[in-house]
Scaffold this motif. Structure first.
Motif, PDB file in Angstrom:
ATOM      1  N   VAL A  39    -124.154  14.799  80.998  1.00  0.00           N
ATOM      2  CA  VAL A  39    -123.093  14.378  81.917  1.00  0.00           C
ATOM      3  C   VAL A  39    -123.009  15.351  83.090  1.00  0.00           C
ATOM      4  CG1 VAL A  39    -120.598  14.105  82.172  1.00  0.00           C
ATOM      5  CG2 VAL A  39    -121.758  13.135  80.189  1.00  0.00           C
ATOM      6  N   GLN A  40    -123.109  16.643  82.816  1.00  0.00           N
ATOM      7  CA  GLN A  40    -123.017  17.635  83.881  1.00  0.00           C
ATOM      8  C   GLN A  40    -124.186  17.541  84.857  1.00  0.00           C
ATOM      9  OE1 GLN A  40    -122.564  21.273  81.684  1.00  0.00           O
ATOM     10  NE2 GLN A  40    -120.340  21.033  81.507  1.00  0.00           N
ATOM     11  N   LYS A  41    -125.357  17.147  84.349  1.00  0.00           N
ATOM     12  CA  LYS A  41    -126.525  16.962  85.217  1.00  0.00           C
ATOM     13  C   LYS A  41    -126.533  15.594  85.881  1.00  0.00           C
ATOM     14  CE  LYS A  41    -129.577  20.012  82.608  1.00  0.00           C
ATOM     15  NZ  LYS A  41    -130.778  20.080  81.763  1.00  0.00           N
ATOM     16  N   LYS A  42    -125.533  14.778  85.542  1.00  0.00           N
ATOM     17  CA  LYS A  42    -125.408  13.408  86.052  1.00  0.00           C
ATOM     18  C   LYS A  42    -126.629  12.561  85.706  1.00  0.00           C
ATOM     19  CE  LYS A  42    -122.382  14.822  89.838  1.00  0.00           C
ATOM     20  NZ  LYS A  42    -121.247  14.853  88.993  1.00  0.00           N
ATOM     21  N   ASP A  43    -127.147  12.778  84.506  1.00  0.00           N
ATOM     22  CA  ASP A  43    -128.303  12.019  84.006  1.00  0.00           C
ATOM     23  C   ASP A  43    -127.773  10.880  83.129  1.00  0.00           C
ATOM     24  OD1 ASP A  43    -130.779  11.151  83.177  1.00  0.00           O
ATOM     25  OD2 ASP A  43    -130.956  12.664  81.605  1.00  0.00           O
ATOM     26  N   PHE A  44    -127.427   9.753  83.771  1.00  0.00           N
ATOM     27  CA  PHE A  44    -126.805   8.647  83.052  1.00  0.00           C
ATOM     28  C   PHE A  44    -127.826   7.653  82.502  1.00  0.00           C
ATOM     29  CE2 PHE A  44    -123.441  10.235  85.817  1.00  0.00           C
ATOM     30  CZ  PHE A  44    -122.428  10.404  84.884  1.00  0.00           C
ATOM     31  N   SER A  45    -129.120   7.968  82.615  1.00  0.00           N
ATOM     32  CA  SER A  45    -130.145   7.027  82.156  1.00  0.00           C
ATOM     33  C   SER A  45    -130.145   6.879  80.632  1.00  0.00           C
ATOM     34  CB  SER A  45    -131.519   7.471  82.642  1.00  0.00           C
ATOM     35  OG  SER A  45    -131.807   8.774  82.174  1.00  0.00           O
ATOM     36  N   ASN A  46    -130.002   7.988  79.933  1.00  0.00           N
ATOM     37  CA  ASN A  46    -130.025   7.906  78.469  1.00  0.00           C
ATOM     38  C   ASN A  46    -128.740   8.421  77.832  1.00  0.00           C
ATOM     39  OD1 ASN A  46    -130.370  10.591  79.049  1.00  0.00           O
ATOM     40  ND2 ASN A  46    -132.021  10.922  77.607  1.00  0.00           N
ATOM     41  N   ILE A  47    -127.657   8.420  78.605  1.00  0.00           N
ATOM     42  CA  ILE A  47    -126.393   8.953  78.089  1.00  0.00           C
ATOM     43  C   ILE A  47    -125.848   8.112  76.945  1.00  0.00           C
ATOM     44  CG2 ILE A  47    -124.787   7.766  79.646  1.00  0.00           C
ATOM     45  CD1 ILE A  47    -124.504  11.430  78.891  1.00  0.00           C
ATOM     46  N   ALA A  48    -126.075   6.804  76.981  1.00  0.00           N
ATOM     47  CA  ALA A  48    -125.571   5.930  75.917  1.00  0.00           C
ATOM     48  C   ALA A  48    -126.247   6.259  74.596  1.00  0.00           C
ATOM     49  CB  ALA A  48    -125.799   4.468  76.283  1.00  0.00           C
ATOM     50  N   GLU A  49    -127.550   6.527  74.647  1.00  0.00           N
ATOM     51  CA  GLU A  49    -128.284   6.879  73.423  1.00  0.00           C
ATOM     52  C   GLU A  49    -127.815   8.218  72.878  1.00  0.00           C
ATOM     53  OE1 GLU A  49    -132.382   6.864  74.547  1.00  0.00           O
ATOM     54  OE2 GLU A  49    -132.217   4.869  75.434  1.00  0.00           O
ATOM     55  N   LEU A  50    -127.636   9.193  73.765  1.00  0.00           N
ATOM     56  CA  LEU A  50    -127.175  10.511  73.338  1.00  0.00           C
ATOM     57  C   LEU A  50    -125.773  10.442  72.746  1.00  0.00           C
ATOM     58  CD1 LEU A  50    -128.416  12.773  76.285  1.00  0.00           C
ATOM     59  CD2 LEU A  50    -129.299  12.714  73.954  1.00  0.00           C
ATOM     60  N   LEU A  51    -124.906   9.650  73.367  1.00  0.00           N
ATOM     61  CA  LEU A  51    -123.532   9.511  72.870  1.00  0.00           C
ATOM     62  C   LEU A  51    -123.533   8.857  71.497  1.00  0.00           C
ATOM     63  CD1 LEU A  51    -120.495   9.819  73.310  1.00  0.00           C
ATOM     64  CD2 LEU A  51    -120.519   7.592  74.441  1.00  0.00           C
ATOM     65  N   ARG A  52    -124.322   7.803  71.340  1.00  0.00           N
ATOM     66  CA  ARG A  52    -124.410   7.114  70.048  1.00  0.00           C
ATOM     67  C   ARG A  52    -124.933   8.066  68.965  1.00  0.00           C
ATOM     68  NH1 ARG A  52    -127.907   3.414  71.228  1.00  0.00           N
ATOM     69  NH2 ARG A  52    -126.440   2.256  72.504  1.00  0.00           N
ATOM     70  N   ALA A  53    -125.945   8.849  69.321  1.00  0.00           N
ATOM     71  CA  ALA A  53    -126.511   9.813  68.362  1.00  0.00           C
ATOM     72  C   ALA A  53    -125.483  10.878  67.985  1.00  0.00           C
ATOM     73  CB  ALA A  53    -127.757  10.459  68.949  1.00  0.00           C
ATOM     74  N   ALA A  54    -124.733  11.358  68.977  1.00  0.00           N
ATOM     75  CA  ALA A  54    -123.719  12.384  68.711  1.00  0.00           C
ATOM     76  C   ALA A  54    -122.608  11.831  67.822  1.00  0.00           C
ATOM     77  CB  ALA A  54    -123.138  12.899  70.024  1.00  0.00           C
ATOM     78  N   GLN A  55    -122.183  10.604  68.097  1.00  0.00           N
ATOM     79  CA  GLN A  55    -121.149   9.995  67.262  1.00  0.00           C
ATOM     80  C   GLN A  55    -121.642   9.845  65.825  1.00  0.00           C
ATOM     81  OE1 GLN A  55    -120.444   6.408  69.473  1.00  0.00           O
ATOM     82  NE2 GLN A  55    -118.779   7.315  70.659  1.00  0.00           N
ATOM     83  N   SER A  56    -122.895   9.494  65.669  1.00  0.00           N
ATOM     84  CA  SER A  56    -123.473   9.345  64.338  1.00  0.00           C
ATOM     85  C   SER A  56    -123.501  10.677  63.592  1.00  0.00           C
ATOM     86  CB  SER A  56    -124.885   8.777  64.450  1.00  0.00           C
ATOM     87  OG  SER A  56    -125.495   8.722  63.194  1.00  0.00           O
TER      88      SER A  56
END
Length: 90
Positions: A39-56
């Motif tokens: 988010v800080q790097k403003k890299d929104f291309s794979n943010i959904a995957e990272l968020l899903r993985a973190a929630q898991s």
């Protein structure tokens, strides 16, 4: 040092659980940091995957008993809100 057989066993169990909890917490913090860095790097291309993985990972940490259920809910909620706020600001 433990003097009774039962207290020696309890000490062994506590050490194993401490190491397991430590590994679970480390994995959870790492997953969270990856999302925050993206988010800080403003890299929104794979943010959904990272968020899903973190929630898991956070949910698995809860399932293993390392953190309380309210702690899990709070972490997931704050992380999701952080990502959504950054997406809307873009």
């Amino acid at each position: 040092m433990a003097n009774h057989i039962s207290s020696e066993k309890r000490a062994r169990q506590s050490e194993v659980r401490r190491l397991r909890n430590r590994a679970n917490m480390s994995a959870m913090k790492t997953a969270t940091k990856k999302v925050i860095e993206a988010v800080q790097k403003k890299d929104f291309s794979n943010i959904a995957e990272l968020l899903r993985a973190a929630q898991s990972v956070i949910a698995k940490t809860r399932k293993k008993g390392t953190i309380h259920k309210n702690n899990m809910a709070r972490r997931i909620s704050r992380l999701t809100a952080y990502v959504n706020k950054a997406r809307n600001a873009q």
